[in-house]
Design a protein around this motif. Structure first.
Motif, PDB file in Angstrom:
ATOM      1  N   UNK A  75      30.670  42.149  47.389  1.00  0.00           N
ATOM      2  CA  UNK A  75      30.484  40.791  47.892  1.00  0.00           C
ATOM      3  C   UNK A  75      29.210  40.759  48.724  1.00  0.00           C
ATOM      4  N   UNK A  76      28.681  39.573  48.894  1.00  0.00           N
ATOM      5  CA  UNK A  76      27.523  39.409  49.760  1.00  0.00           C
ATOM      6  C   UNK A  76      27.536  37.997  50.326  1.00  0.00           C
ATOM      7  N   UNK A  77      26.706  37.783  51.318  1.00  0.00           N
ATOM      8  CA  UNK A  77      26.642  36.467  51.921  1.00  0.00           C
ATOM      9  C   UNK A  77      25.690  36.472  53.098  1.00  0.00           C
ATOM     10  N   UNK A  78      25.794  35.432  53.917  1.00  0.00           N
ATOM     11  CA  UNK A  78      24.930  35.336  55.080  1.00  0.00           C
ATOM     12  C   UNK A  78      25.007  33.974  55.723  1.00  0.00           C
ATOM     13  N   UNK A  79      24.050  33.751  56.600  1.00  0.00           N
ATOM     14  CA  UNK A  79      24.012  32.520  57.389  1.00  0.00           C
ATOM     15  C   UNK A  79      23.322  31.388  56.625  1.00  0.00           C
ATOM     16  N   UNK A  80      23.299  30.209  57.238  1.00  0.00           N
ATOM     17  CA  UNK A  80      22.692  29.029  56.617  1.00  0.00           C
ATOM     18  C   UNK A  80      21.186  29.148  56.435  1.00  0.00           C
ATOM     19  N   UNK A  81      20.509  29.697  57.442  1.00  0.00           N
ATOM     20  CA  UNK A  81      19.044  29.708  57.392  1.00  0.00           C
ATOM     21  C   UNK A  81      18.472  30.908  56.641  1.00  0.00           C
ATOM     22  N   UNK A  82      19.300  31.911  56.347  1.00  0.00           N
ATOM     23  CA  UNK A  82      18.839  33.074  55.598  1.00  0.00           C
ATOM     24  C   UNK A  82      18.319  34.213  56.456  1.00  0.00           C
TER      25      UNK A  82
ATOM     26  N   UNK B 189      20.018  36.150  58.442  1.00  0.00           N
ATOM     27  CA  UNK B 189      20.973  37.259  58.448  1.00  0.00           C
ATOM     28  C   UNK B 189      21.751  37.252  57.142  1.00  0.00           C
ATOM     29  N   UNK B 190      21.682  38.353  56.431  1.00  0.00           N
ATOM     30  CA  UNK B 190      22.422  38.530  55.179  1.00  0.00           C
ATOM     31  C   UNK B 190      23.183  39.850  55.254  1.00  0.00           C
ATOM     32  N   UNK B 191      24.214  39.971  54.430  1.00  0.00           N
ATOM     33  CA  UNK B 191      24.979  41.217  54.391  1.00  0.00           C
ATOM     34  C   UNK B 191      25.435  41.499  52.967  1.00  0.00           C
ATOM     35  N   UNK B 192      25.706  42.774  52.709  1.00  0.00           N
ATOM     36  CA  UNK B 192      26.242  43.225  51.423  1.00  0.00           C
ATOM     37  C   UNK B 192      27.470  44.079  51.692  1.00  0.00           C
ATOM     38  N   UNK B 193      28.489  43.894  50.866  1.00  0.00           N
ATOM     39  CA  UNK B 193      29.728  44.650  50.959  1.00  0.00           C
ATOM     40  C   UNK B 193      29.979  45.298  49.608  1.00  0.00           C
ATOM     41  N   UNK B 194      30.116  46.612  49.532  1.00  0.00           N
ATOM     42  CA  UNK B 194      30.316  47.263  48.240  1.00  0.00           C
ATOM     43  C   UNK B 194      31.716  47.002  47.685  1.00  0.00           C
ATOM     44  N   UNK B 195      31.892  47.286  46.413  1.00  0.00           N
ATOM     45  CA  UNK B 195      33.222  47.223  45.815  1.00  0.00           C
ATOM     46  C   UNK B 195      34.111  48.219  46.552  1.00  0.00           C
ATOM     47  N   UNK B 196      35.385  47.882  46.675  1.00  0.00           N
ATOM     48  CA  UNK B 196      36.307  48.778  47.366  1.00  0.00           C
ATOM     49  C   UNK B 196      37.358  48.002  48.125  1.00  0.00           C
ATOM     50  N   UNK B 197      38.020  48.660  49.072  1.00  0.00           N
ATOM     51  CA  UNK B 197      39.122  48.015  49.788  1.00  0.00           C
ATOM     52  C   UNK B 197      38.658  46.876  50.696  1.00  0.00           C
TER      53      UNK B 197
ATOM     54  N   UNK C  74      26.166  46.588  54.779  1.00  0.00           N
ATOM     55  CA  UNK C  74      24.714  46.711  54.810  1.00  0.00           C
ATOM     56  C   UNK C  74      24.151  45.384  55.288  1.00  0.00           C
ATOM     57  N   UNK C  75      23.342  45.440  56.348  1.00  0.00           N
ATOM     58  CA  UNK C  75      22.761  44.232  56.938  1.00  0.00           C
ATOM     59  C   UNK C  75      21.312  44.053  56.530  1.00  0.00           C
ATOM     60  N   UNK C  76      20.927  42.809  56.328  1.00  0.00           N
ATOM     61  CA  UNK C  76      19.533  42.402  56.133  1.00  0.00           C
ATOM     62  C   UNK C  76      19.294  41.339  57.195  1.00  0.00           C
TER      63      UNK C  76
ATOM     64  N   UNK D  48      19.543  32.091  65.079  1.00  0.00           N
ATOM     65  CA  UNK D  48      18.622  31.031  64.670  1.00  0.00           C
ATOM     66  C   UNK D  48      19.360  29.744  64.315  1.00  0.00           C
ATOM     67  N   UNK D  49      20.350  29.835  63.423  1.00  0.00           N
ATOM     68  CA  UNK D  49      21.040  28.622  62.960  1.00  0.00           C
ATOM     69  C   UNK D  49      22.446  28.466  63.527  1.00  0.00           C
ATOM     70  N   UNK D  50      22.976  29.501  64.168  1.00  0.00           N
ATOM     71  CA  UNK D  50      24.288  29.405  64.801  1.00  0.00           C
ATOM     72  C   UNK D  50      25.481  29.677  63.914  1.00  0.00           C
ATOM     73  N   UNK D  51      25.267  30.024  62.651  1.00  0.00           N
ATOM     74  CA  UNK D  51      26.384  30.264  61.734  1.00  0.00           C
ATOM     75  C   UNK D  51      27.285  31.386  62.240  1.00  0.00           C
ATOM     76  N   UNK D  52      28.604  31.135  62.417  1.00  0.00           N
ATOM     77  CA  UNK D  52      29.525  32.219  62.752  1.00  0.00           C
ATOM     78  C   UNK D  52      29.669  33.128  61.530  1.00  0.00           C
ATOM     79  N   UNK D  53      29.534  34.436  61.718  1.00  0.00           N
ATOM     80  CA  UNK D  53      29.557  35.360  60.585  1.00  0.00           C
ATOM     81  C   UNK D  53      30.745  36.308  60.571  1.00  0.00           C
TER      82      UNK D  53
END
Length: 147
Positions: free
Chosen positions: A11-18, A20-28, A59-61, A80-85
């Motif tokens: 899985x992956x995702x991040x905040x509204x403004x881009x 802060x992003x993160x990646x989560x590998x396959x697994x539990x 993994x953080x970007x 920057x944008x205030x998105x709760x993560x």
């Protein structure tokens, strides 16, 4: 595997403004919904839909800002944008489901139900309405594109 945890795809995702992003590998992973008052205040919402993963797997970007919301946990957000993560306690991090992109979030439990607001239980009875196409066409989003 711990109770409620299941093997899930990456899985992956991040905040509204881009910023802060993160990646989560396959697994539990474990998907839950928390209705406690702390989560309500942290998200500005009636509950927090959370995807829990081992912190060591993230993994953080970009670097999220962090605030110790209690003596046992901290919450991360984009300064920057205030998105709760996330909510982090012990060796796991629980990501806000709304910050995920393209992940099939399926909660396995409700937590903190003593704080559940009464109207939540009736939401499934309400009619569904899509956003009006003319509104979608006129909105200029300043959010980063989803990946």
């Amino acid at each position: 595997m711990r109770e409620g945890w299941r093997s899930e795809p990456a899985a992956h995702g991040g905040c509204q403004c881009g910023a802060v992003r993160f990646e989560l590998p396959a697994g539990p992973k474990k998907s839950t919904v928390c209705h406690c008052r702390m989560c309500q205040r942290a998200t500005g919402n009636a509950f927090a839909p959370l995807l829990e993963v081992p912190t060591s797997e993230v993994t953080w970007h970009g670097t999220p800002s962090v605030w110790a919301s209690s003596s046992v946990a901290e919450r991360g957000f984009c300064s920057t944008c205030g998105t709760p993560l996330f909510y982090r306690s012990g060796d796991t991090t629980e990501f806000m489901a709304g910050s995920l992109t393209g992940f099939d979030y399926r909660p396995v439990a409700n937590h903190g139900v003593e704080g559940c607001v009464p109207w939540v239980k009736g939401l499934h009875h309400l009619p569904d309405h899509a956003t009006r196409p003319e509104l979608v066409a006129e909105v200029v989003s300043h959010q980063a594109p989803e990946e």
